[in-house]
Design a protein around this motif. Structure first.
Motif, PDB file in Angstrom:
ATOM      1  N   ALA A 188       0.832  -1.204   0.000  1.00 28.63           N
ATOM      2  CA  ALA A 188       0.000   0.000   0.000  1.00 28.63           C
ATOM      3  C   ALA A 188       0.867   1.255   0.000  1.00 28.63           C
ATOM      4  CB  ALA A 188      -0.926  -0.019   1.216  1.00 28.63           C
ATOM      5  N   SER A 189       1.932   1.240   0.816  1.00 31.06           N
ATOM      6  CA  SER A 189       2.835   2.389   0.848  1.00 31.06           C
ATOM      7  C   SER A 189       3.514   2.593  -0.499  1.00 31.06           C
ATOM      8  CB  SER A 189       3.883   2.177   1.944  1.00 31.06           C
ATOM      9  OG  SER A 189       4.817   3.243   1.951  1.00 31.06           O
ATOM     10  N   LEU A 190       3.923   1.481  -1.142  1.00 34.52           N
ATOM     11  CA  LEU A 190       4.564   1.579  -2.454  1.00 34.52           C
ATOM     12  C   LEU A 190       3.595   2.119  -3.495  1.00 34.52           C
ATOM     13  CD1 LEU A 190       7.076   0.980  -4.162  1.00 34.52           C
ATOM     14  CD2 LEU A 190       6.194  -1.317  -4.519  1.00 34.52           C
ATOM     15  N   THR A 191       2.337   1.684  -3.441  1.00 39.70           N
ATOM     16  CA  THR A 191       1.338   2.184  -4.387  1.00 39.70           C
ATOM     17  C   THR A 191       1.102   3.686  -4.200  1.00 39.70           C
ATOM     18  OG1 THR A 191       0.262   0.022  -4.390  1.00 39.70           O
ATOM     19  CG2 THR A 191      -1.020   1.891  -5.206  1.00 39.70           C
ATOM     20  N   GLY A 192       0.981   4.125  -2.932  1.00 37.90           N
ATOM     21  CA  GLY A 192       0.802   5.557  -2.670  1.00 37.90           C
ATOM     22  C   GLY A 192       1.982   6.367  -3.157  1.00 37.90           C
ATOM     23  N   MET A 193       3.199   5.851  -2.917  1.00 32.64           N
ATOM     24  CA  MET A 193       4.395   6.554  -3.366  1.00 32.64           C
ATOM     25  C   MET A 193       4.434   6.624  -4.890  1.00 32.64           C
ATOM     26  SD  MET A 193       8.302   5.792  -2.199  1.00 32.64           S
ATOM     27  CE  MET A 193       8.181   4.074  -2.711  1.00 32.64           C
ATOM     28  N   GLN A 194       4.036   5.545  -5.554  1.00 24.42           N
ATOM     29  CA  GLN A 194       4.029   5.547  -7.008  1.00 24.42           C
ATOM     30  C   GLN A 194       3.023   6.559  -7.549  1.00 24.42           C
ATOM     31  OE1 GLN A 194       3.068   1.767  -8.698  1.00 24.42           O
ATOM     32  NE2 GLN A 194       3.655   2.342 -10.768  1.00 24.42           N
ATOM     33  N   GLU A 195       1.835   6.608  -6.964  1.00 25.43           N
ATOM     34  CA  GLU A 195       0.834   7.579  -7.419  1.00 25.43           C
ATOM     35  C   GLU A 195       1.311   9.009  -7.191  1.00 25.43           C
ATOM     36  OE1 GLU A 195      -2.645   6.575  -5.267  1.00 25.43           O
ATOM     37  OE2 GLU A 195      -3.102   4.763  -6.458  1.00 25.43           O
ATOM     38  N   MET A 196       1.955   9.250  -6.036  1.00 23.81           N
ATOM     39  CA  MET A 196       2.456  10.596  -5.747  1.00 23.81           C
ATOM     40  C   MET A 196       3.525  11.016  -6.749  1.00 23.81           C
ATOM     41  SD  MET A 196       5.304  12.244  -4.201  1.00 23.81           S
ATOM     42  CE  MET A 196       6.020  11.060  -3.067  1.00 23.81           C
ATOM     43  N   ILE A 197       4.465  10.118  -7.048  1.00 25.79           N
ATOM     44  CA  ILE A 197       5.556  10.459  -7.968  1.00 25.79           C
ATOM     45  C   ILE A 197       5.021  10.617  -9.389  1.00 25.79           C
ATOM     46  CG2 ILE A 197       7.687   9.579  -8.999  1.00 25.79           C
ATOM     47  CD1 ILE A 197       8.375   8.347  -6.328  1.00 25.79           C
ATOM     48  N   GLN A 198       4.098   9.747  -9.805  1.00 24.84           N
ATOM     49  CA  GLN A 198       3.530   9.887 -11.144  1.00 24.84           C
ATOM     50  C   GLN A 198       2.787  11.207 -11.294  1.00 24.84           C
ATOM     51  OE1 GLN A 198       1.172   6.383 -11.694  1.00 24.84           O
ATOM     52  NE2 GLN A 198       2.888   5.157 -12.468  1.00 24.84           N
ATOM     53  N   SER A 199       2.014  11.581 -10.290  1.00 24.48           N
ATOM     54  CA  SER A 199       1.287  12.852 -10.348  1.00 24.48           C
ATOM     55  C   SER A 199       2.259  14.028 -10.419  1.00 24.48           C
ATOM     56  CB  SER A 199       0.381  12.968  -9.121  1.00 24.48           C
ATOM     57  OG  SER A 199      -0.272  14.221  -9.105  1.00 24.48           O
ATOM     58  N   ALA A 200       3.326  13.976  -9.594  1.00 22.51           N
ATOM     59  CA  ALA A 200       4.311  15.063  -9.608  1.00 22.51           C
ATOM     60  C   ALA A 200       5.030  15.135 -10.945  1.00 22.51           C
ATOM     61  CB  ALA A 200       5.317  14.857  -8.474  1.00 22.51           C
ATOM     62  N   ILE A 201       5.342  13.967 -11.516  1.00 20.34           N
ATOM     63  CA  ILE A 201       6.042  13.955 -12.810  1.00 20.34           C
ATOM     64  C   ILE A 201       5.144  14.507 -13.911  1.00 20.34           C
ATOM     65  CG2 ILE A 201       6.905  12.377 -14.593  1.00 20.34           C
ATOM     66  CD1 ILE A 201       8.110  10.704 -12.378  1.00 20.34           C
ATOM     67  N   GLN A 202       3.858  14.162 -13.887  1.00 20.10           N
ATOM     68  CA  GLN A 202       2.942  14.695 -14.898  1.00 20.10           C
ATOM     69  C   GLN A 202       2.829  16.215 -14.789  1.00 20.10           C
ATOM     70  OE1 GLN A 202      -0.711  12.568 -14.353  1.00 20.10           O
ATOM     71  NE2 GLN A 202       0.086  10.652 -15.249  1.00 20.10           N
ATOM     72  N   ARG A 203       2.739  16.711 -13.553  1.00 15.45           N
ATOM     73  CA  ARG A 203       2.677  18.173 -13.390  1.00 15.45           C
ATOM     74  C   ARG A 203       3.963  18.821 -13.879  1.00 15.45           C
ATOM     75  NH1 ARG A 203       0.639  16.649  -8.311  1.00 15.45           N
ATOM     76  NH2 ARG A 203       2.625  17.246  -7.339  1.00 15.45           N
ATOM     77  N   ARG A 204       5.107  18.218 -13.529  1.00 15.94           N
ATOM     78  CA  ARG A 204       6.388  18.800 -13.941  1.00 15.94           C
ATOM     79  C   ARG A 204       6.529  18.779 -15.465  1.00 15.94           C
ATOM     80  NH1 ARG A 204      11.091  19.348 -11.084  1.00 15.94           N
ATOM     81  NH2 ARG A 204       9.633  19.644  -9.365  1.00 15.94           N
ATOM     82  N   GLN A 205       6.117  17.693 -16.120  1.00 12.79           N
ATOM     83  CA  GLN A 205       6.207  17.618 -17.575  1.00 12.79           C
ATOM     84  C   GLN A 205       5.323  18.669 -18.232  1.00 12.79           C
ATOM     85  OE1 GLN A 205       5.217  13.556 -18.428  1.00 12.79           O
ATOM     86  NE2 GLN A 205       7.305  12.810 -18.162  1.00 12.79           N
ATOM     87  N   SER A 206       4.094  18.860 -17.713  1.00 13.25           N
ATOM     88  CA  SER A 206       3.200  19.867 -18.274  1.00 13.25           C
ATOM     89  C   SER A 206       3.801  21.266 -18.130  1.00 13.25           C
ATOM     90  CB  SER A 206       1.836  19.784 -17.579  1.00 13.25           C
ATOM     91  OG  SER A 206       0.981  20.798 -18.037  1.00 13.25           O
ATOM     92  N   THR A 207       4.373  21.546 -16.946  1.00 13.63           N
ATOM     93  CA  THR A 207       5.006  22.852 -16.730  1.00 13.63           C
ATOM     94  C   THR A 207       6.186  23.054 -17.670  1.00 13.63           C
ATOM     95  OG1 THR A 207       4.356  22.747 -14.406  1.00 13.63           O
ATOM     96  CG2 THR A 207       6.054  24.335 -14.992  1.00 13.63           C
ATOM     97  N   MET A 208       6.991  22.006 -17.840  1.00 10.63           N
ATOM     98  CA  MET A 208       8.163  22.101 -18.720  1.00 10.63           C
ATOM     99  C   MET A 208       7.745  22.386 -20.157  1.00 10.63           C
ATOM    100  SD  MET A 208      10.393  18.955 -17.147  1.00 10.63           S
ATOM    101  CE  MET A 208      11.297  18.765 -18.658  1.00 10.63           C
ATOM    102  N   MET A 209       6.723  21.706 -20.659  1.00 10.35           N
ATOM    103  CA  MET A 209       6.281  21.923 -22.032  1.00 10.35           C
ATOM    104  C   MET A 209       5.762  23.344 -22.217  1.00 10.35           C
ATOM    105  SD  MET A 209       6.947  19.179 -23.632  1.00 10.35           S
ATOM    106  CE  MET A 209       6.005  19.459 -25.132  1.00 10.35           C
TER     107      MET A 209
END
Length: 648
Positions: A248-269
């Motif tokens: 469960a902790s790994l799943t939460g961490m994965q969702e958090m990192i994926q969400s942060a990466i998507q936001r960062r990619q959108s900002t970068m573009m």
């Protein structure tokens, strides 16, 4: 000169600004590319950690299923690898500025998981890794002691009680149910009562051994309860909770990192698009400013060039008119002498034609001779290839015979295996009959024969499975035998085909040898024909040489007249080309002026009354063999341009 320097400075400044903008854009792209790589590497590290957790679960299941310490070593090694990747993920998320709380929680859950697995392994060691260690080994030693003294006593009621205790013991080991422990204790009390009532001399010794057996079984059952009778109790239950919380902790961490990466990619573009648009607008503004200055300089230059072109067109028109008159007189003077020369040229041409025809015949015969020789060489090479094909066909026939022999040996082996399978079927049938008889005897024994009934049933099932497997193997062997027979038939057919190929290649080798001998004879005859035609060509060349000497005298007389006529025609052509090039230059200047917004060229030409160029059709061409085409005159040769305009 000052205009040229101004234009060069503007162009140089434009190049510098363009280079700087490109390097700036490349730097921005490189920065965002680095950030993008960091995001991707973070996702890869997280995926690798997730895969490691699955490997840990696999090692855990393998240990529980096989009770082997090598899986503990794999588990420990994978935990160490996961810890290293956790540190890498921590550094990556720190560089990206992401939250670290879930990482800390995951570390704690992983530690709990490792501790629970270690406790499980230690408890399993206490219980016993096999039948000779731990509680299991002690229990086995104790029950063997009881069975040895019971076999010496040879009391059926006591033996039946011991066998019932073994049955309860095995039921608990197989099903992990506490009810079998209760049944064990009840059966133990009954057996002790039977031993006390038997009044044997070994009663005390047997009771002592039964007490040891009972204590060892209790120790074994307590260890099993601490380990966990199912996946939700004992140490196994704790480990299961730790595993689920880790996932469960790994799943939460994965969702958090994926969400942060998507936001960062959108900002970068968005940032890249905005910066690129700003740079493009800046560069376009600078280019428009510099092009405007260049247009003004080109306008002044085109006005001056238009005036000079008008003057050049007028002068070239007058020169062209004078050259036309001179060329007309020289052409009439040369026409009479050229008629005399043409008659001699016809005679010389006929003699030369005979010589050319003879040479062509020689070359044709030579080519035919070369082709015949090449055909002879090819036939020799083909004969060699045919011999090699014959040898290859013979080798293939030998190989097919060997394959046929091997297929027959395979068929013989398959028949032997079928006989062995029949013996196995007979053994399984006898085993099933024995198991059935044992089950009948156990049923007659009543309660005391239940354990033997279970064993007889298992033996019967095993015999049935062996029989079905033997049938499957027998069917496969029969199918293999049939395929071997078909393969042998195919091999025989292939042998017959190769024998046919061998006969055909032998006949082809003889035919190719005959073709080679015929090509050699044909080449010899072609050489004789070539010698005859060469003699005819030599006689024609001597005839043409005599006519050439007569024509030489007339040619010398024609040279002076032809030279004068050619010079006159070249002068007229040069004047015409000069007029045409001047007109083209004026038109080109007008087009450049139109491109830069200057439309005064045509008005200026009409106001000055520029003469039209003399048409080329008025000139009479002189068909002289010594005439050369006049050189093309370019506008830059007529009016040399200054150095400051060469860049345009």
């Amino acid at each position: 000169m000052s205009q040229q320097l101004t234009v060069k400075k503007k162009l140089y400044g434009l190049a510098v600004l363009m280079t700087g903008a490109i390097f700036l854009l490349l730097g921005i792209v490189f920065y965002f590319f680095t950030q993008y790589q960091l995001l991707n590497s973070t996702m890869l590290t997280l995926s690798s950690i997730k895969a490691n957790v699955l490997e840990l679960r696999r090692s855990e299941k393998d240990f529980l299923a096989r009770i082997d310490l090598k899986y503990e070593a794999k588990f420990t090694a994978k935990v160490q690898e996961t810890l290293v990747k956790q540190k890498t993920l921590y550094n990556q998320t720190k560089q990206l500025g992401l939250e670290q709380s879930l990482l800390v929680e995951f570390d704690q859950k992983m530690a709990e998981y490792q501790q629970s697995f270690t406790a499980l392994v230690n408890m399993q060691k206490r219980i016993g890794m096999d039948e000779k260690t731990g509680y299991y080994g002690s229990l086995r030693d104790a029950v063997h002691g009881v069975e040895s003294i019971v076999m010496e006593i040879q009391k059926d009621n006591i033996l039946a009680g011991v066998l019932m205790l073994r049955r309860r013991e095995k039921d608990f080991m197989l099903r992990s149910n506490i009810k079998y422990v209760v049944s064990f204790k009840k059966d133990m009390a009954k057996l002790v009562a039977v031993v006390n009532a038997s009044n044997l001399k070994e009663t005390d010794q047997l009771k002592s051994l039964l007490q040891v057996y009972e204590r060892q079984f209790e120790a074994y059952t307590q260890g099993a309860e601490e380990k966990g009778l199912d996946s939700k109790s004992g140490i196994m239950g704790e480990m299961r909770k730790a595993v689920h919380s880790t996932e469960a902790s790994l799943t939460g961490m994965q969702e958090m990192i994926q969400s942060a990466i998507q936001r960062r990619q959108s900002t970068m573009m968005t940032q890249v698009a905005a910066i690129s648009l700003a740079l493009i607008l800046l560069i376009l503004s600078i280019i428009l400013y510099i092009v405007r200055g260049i247009n003004l300089s080109m306008g002044r230059f085109i006005v001056d060039l238009t005036s000079a072109s008008d003057q050049l067109v007028s002068a070239s028109s007058e020169i062209s008119s004078s050259a036309q008159q001179v060329a007309s007189g020289a052409t009439e003077q040369a026409s009479s002498l050229e008629e005399t020369s043409s008659a001699m040229e016809e005679v010389a041409a006929q003699a030369q034609g005979n010589t050319d025809h003879a040479n062509e015949a020689v070359s044709t015969v030579q080519e035919m001779n070369d082709l015949v020789q090449q055909a002879n060489q090819k036939s020799v090479e083909t004969e060699k290839l045919a011999i090699e094909s014959q040898q290859a066909a013979a080798n293939g026939a030998d190989s097919m015979k060997q394959i046929s022999s091997a297929m027959k040996e395979i068929q013989t082996s398959s028949d032997q295996i079928s006989d062995i399978i029949e013996v196995i079927n007979e053994i399984t049938h006898q085993t099933k009959m024995l198991a059935t008889n044992a089950a009948i005897e156990a049923a007659r024994a009543g309660e005391q024969g239940k354990g033997f009934a279970v064993v007889a049933d298992e033996v019967s099932k095993l015999a049935e499975n062996s029989k079905s497997s033997a049938k499957e193997i027998s069917s496969l062997i029969k199918e293999s035998v049939q395929k071997s027979k078909r393969g042998a038939e195919f091999v025989d057919r292939g042998d017959e085909a190769l024998q046919g190929i061998l006969g055909i290649t032998t006949e082809m080798t003889g035919l190719i040898g005959e073709i080679s001998e015929s090509s050699a004879a044909q080449s010899s005859k072609m050489t004789m024909v070539q010698d005859v035609i060469q003699r005819i060509g030599t006689a024609s060349m001597e005839q043409a040489s005599g006519i050439g000497e007569v024509n030489g005298a007339i040619t010398e007389m024609d040279k002076v007249t032809q030279t004068n006529a050619a010079n006159s025609e070249e002068s007229a052509s040069a004047a015409e080309e000069l007029n045409a090039q001047a007109t083209q230059l004026l038109d080109l200047v007008g087009k450049i002026g139109d491109h830069f917004g200057i439309n005064s060229t045509l008005v200026q030409r009409k106001s000055k009354g520029v003469a039209e160029p003399v048409p080329r059709d008025n000139f009479v061409a002189l068909p002289s063999p010594t005439k050369t085409r006049p050189r093309q005159i370019t506008p830059s040769e007529v009016i040399p341009m200054r150095d400051e305009f060469k860049d345009f």
